[in-house]
Design a protein around this motif. Sequence first.
Motif, PDB file in Angstrom:
ATOM      1  N   VAL A 145       0.519  -1.114  -0.196  1.00 40.45           N
ATOM      2  CA  VAL A 145      -0.113  -0.596  -0.315  1.00 40.45           C
ATOM      3  C   VAL A 145       0.686   1.218   0.138  1.00 40.45           C
ATOM      4  CG1 VAL A 145      -1.554   1.108   1.002  1.00 40.45           C
ATOM      5  CG2 VAL A 145      -2.083  -1.258   1.357  1.00 40.45           C
ATOM      6  N   LYS A 147       1.112   5.399   0.032  1.00 40.54           N
ATOM      7  CA  LYS A 147       0.063   6.486   0.032  1.00 40.54           C
ATOM      8  C   LYS A 147       0.633   8.008  -0.412  1.00 40.54           C
ATOM      9  CE  LYS A 147      -2.167   4.132   4.058  1.00 40.54           C
ATOM     10  NZ  LYS A 147      -2.683   4.614   5.574  1.00 40.54           N
ATOM     11  N   THR A 165      -8.262   5.018  -3.955  1.00 38.89           N
ATOM     12  CA  THR A 165      -7.707   4.349  -4.103  1.00 38.89           C
ATOM     13  C   THR A 165      -7.968   3.753  -5.446  1.00 38.89           C
ATOM     14  OG1 THR A 165      -7.714   3.155  -1.353  1.00 38.89           O
ATOM     15  CG2 THR A 165      -7.298   1.865  -3.743  1.00 38.89           C
ATOM     16  N   TYR A 183      -6.974 -11.631  -0.297  1.00 33.73           N
ATOM     17  CA  TYR A 183      -5.814 -11.028   0.763  1.00 33.73           C
ATOM     18  C   TYR A 183      -5.745  -9.439   0.454  1.00 33.73           C
ATOM     19  CZ  TYR A 183      -2.172  -9.252   2.682  1.00 33.73           C
ATOM     20  OH  TYR A 183      -0.945  -7.690   3.259  1.00 33.73           O
ATOM     21  N   ASP A 186      -9.087  -7.468  -0.069  1.00 40.87           N
ATOM     22  CA  ASP A 186      -9.145  -7.350   1.699  1.00 40.87           C
ATOM     23  C   ASP A 186      -8.569  -5.903   2.167  1.00 40.87           C
ATOM     24  OD1 ASP A 186     -11.611  -9.493   2.486  1.00 40.87           O
ATOM     25  OD2 ASP A 186     -10.340 -10.478   3.288  1.00 40.87           O
ATOM     26  N   LEU A 187      -7.519  -5.732   1.375  1.00 38.92           N
ATOM     27  CA  LEU A 187      -5.699  -5.005   1.680  1.00 38.92           C
ATOM     28  C   LEU A 187      -6.314  -3.628   1.406  1.00 38.92           C
ATOM     29  CD1 LEU A 187      -4.219  -4.852   3.515  1.00 38.92           C
ATOM     30  CD2 LEU A 187      -2.907  -4.875   1.023  1.00 38.92           C
ATOM     31  N   ASN A 189      -9.835  -2.513   0.921  1.00 40.40           N
ATOM     32  CA  ASN A 189     -11.224  -2.567   1.685  1.00 40.40           C
ATOM     33  C   ASN A 189     -10.412  -2.202   2.982  1.00 40.40           C
ATOM     34  OD1 ASN A 189     -13.257  -2.924  -0.341  1.00 40.40           O
ATOM     35  ND2 ASN A 189     -13.522  -5.134  -0.062  1.00 40.40           N
ATOM     36  N   GLN A 190      -9.764  -2.212   3.120  1.00 41.33           N
ATOM     37  CA  GLN A 190      -9.441  -1.997   4.328  1.00 41.33           C
ATOM     38  C   GLN A 190      -8.433  -0.581   4.652  1.00 41.33           C
ATOM     39  OE1 GLN A 190      -6.204  -4.037   6.131  1.00 41.33           O
ATOM     40  NE2 GLN A 190      -6.975  -6.318   5.929  1.00 41.33           N
ATOM     41  N   GLN A 191      -8.712  -0.135   3.381  1.00 44.36           N
ATOM     42  CA  GLN A 191      -7.877   1.936   3.345  1.00 44.36           C
ATOM     43  C   GLN A 191      -9.467   2.462   3.752  1.00 44.36           C
ATOM     44  OE1 GLN A 191      -4.734   1.410   3.704  1.00 44.36           O
ATOM     45  NE2 GLN A 191      -4.861  -0.990   3.174  1.00 44.36           N
ATOM     46  N   GLN A 192     -10.026   2.446   3.485  1.00 44.94           N
ATOM     47  CA  GLN A 192     -11.378   2.486   3.185  1.00 44.94           C
ATOM     48  C   GLN A 192     -11.883   3.888   2.578  1.00 44.94           C
ATOM     49  OE1 GLN A 192     -11.921   3.087   8.131  1.00 44.94           O
ATOM     50  NE2 GLN A 192     -13.586   0.990   8.258  1.00 44.94           N
ATOM     51  N   SER A 193     -11.332   4.143   1.149  1.00 40.02           N
ATOM     52  CA  SER A 193     -10.980   5.208   0.883  1.00 40.02           C
ATOM     53  C   SER A 193     -12.583   5.661   0.744  1.00 40.02           C
ATOM     54  CB  SER A 193     -10.250   5.074  -0.730  1.00 40.02           C
ATOM     55  OG  SER A 193      -8.628   5.110  -0.206  1.00 40.02           O
ATOM     56  N   LYS A 219     -16.289  -7.903  -3.627  1.00 41.67           N
ATOM     57  CA  LYS A 219     -16.323  -7.087  -2.409  1.00 41.67           C
ATOM     58  C   LYS A 219     -15.909  -5.935  -2.068  1.00 41.67           C
ATOM     59  CE  LYS A 219     -15.643 -12.128  -0.484  1.00 41.67           C
ATOM     60  NZ  LYS A 219     -14.667 -13.060  -0.235  1.00 41.67           N
TER      61      LYS A 219
END
Length: 428
Positions: A145, A147, A165, A183, A186-187, A189-193, A219
């Motif tokens: 990831v 940023k 993202t 995986y 999921d990674l 989605n974890q950023q919640q952009s 997903k």
Amino acid sequence: MSRFIIPFILVFILELYTFFSLRTITRNKFILIGFWVLFVVVCMVFFYQMSLVQKGSRFSLNTGYAVALFLTFVTPKLVVFAILFLEDIFRVFETLFNYFKQDTTLKEAIPSRRKFISQIALGIAAIPFAGFVYGVIKGKYNFKVIKQQIVFDDLPEAFDGYTITQISDIHSGSFDNKDKIEYAVDLINQQQSNAILFTGDLVNVVAEEMHPWVDSFKKLEAEDGLYSVLGNHDYGYYAYDTNEEIQENHRKLEDIHKQIGFDLLLNESRTIEKNGQKINILGVENWGASRHFPKRGSLKEATKNIDDNAFNILMSHDPSHFDFKAVEVGRNGDKYNLNTVVDEPNIKDFEKKIQLTLSGHTHGMQFGIEIPFLNFKWSPVKYRYPKWAGLYKEAEQYLYINRGFGFLAFPGRVGIWPEITVIELKRA
């Protein structure tokens, strides 16, 4: 296969140099004979797989692993060659000195190859060898990831801190590990952009390659939506012989974008509004400098409903679109009229300002060196694409090039890892 003759000769020279280096260290016949047996086996596997591609078969995972085997076997020997070739230059001068300054025959004047030089060469060559092995086994799914905060003078205040993202170059036809893809999703989605933008190349060749992976990518979620464009591989020109087949593949691919939840932009725009203020998401079809890839992008079409002073984020798969401008009306013998173009401008000189362009396409060649704390990056792809990875700025306009989510041809990544980009928009 005639086009492989010269490369084979060059590879054979590398093998000779490596053999001489190995023979300096050991005289074990089993090791020396095994060296050449291994060389023959690797070449046979590689040329057999490439012959299948030439006969019309699609580039398969087996072909990719044959390429990986060949590159892993050959590339480290460039190091051996470079070191021993330098040694040979010194040996030539030493030979001349010995021959003219001493009473010796030419044979006696030639110094033997130094064992410690060969040991150094083989030791250093072990580093790229290990890198290629890691790149094939682990590196291709070593998702990172990255940023990136970008500051704009004209960003609407309501979008200060807005996050995007970006993913690019999925190349689903190359995948072979469902757990790793799950995986990575999921990674993301974890950023919640606030929004997810995909900048093209969903498949290698045909739409069916994505079928096993649709449920995984369904997903993906973001409050302001998922947006996508096509890349050069998404058009299927590499697989079909008629325009009817190409159009059918295109229809299937559009349907897959919908199944995933992507809003596919084909020279179109969408508007995101917050507190009465707006930004535009633009998406163009493939456009770039290469004559081998389709030119279907149109900035004029994508911005026809956009105000002159709007804040625009553009998705364009090929980063050469940022600088490249073409005025063409087709080419003779140009299969499917890939380059039929009518005066399409580049991004940085376009009449309407594009504050941020998101691209992919280069993959960073899946091979290179990056040292973030020194702000250093290098890949051979820079000699084809001067803008090849990361953030670039010209005249208050930004271009960000994603290193790619998947991989193509070579089933691995060495030093240039698969990327999930999180961009935060900031108002100056």
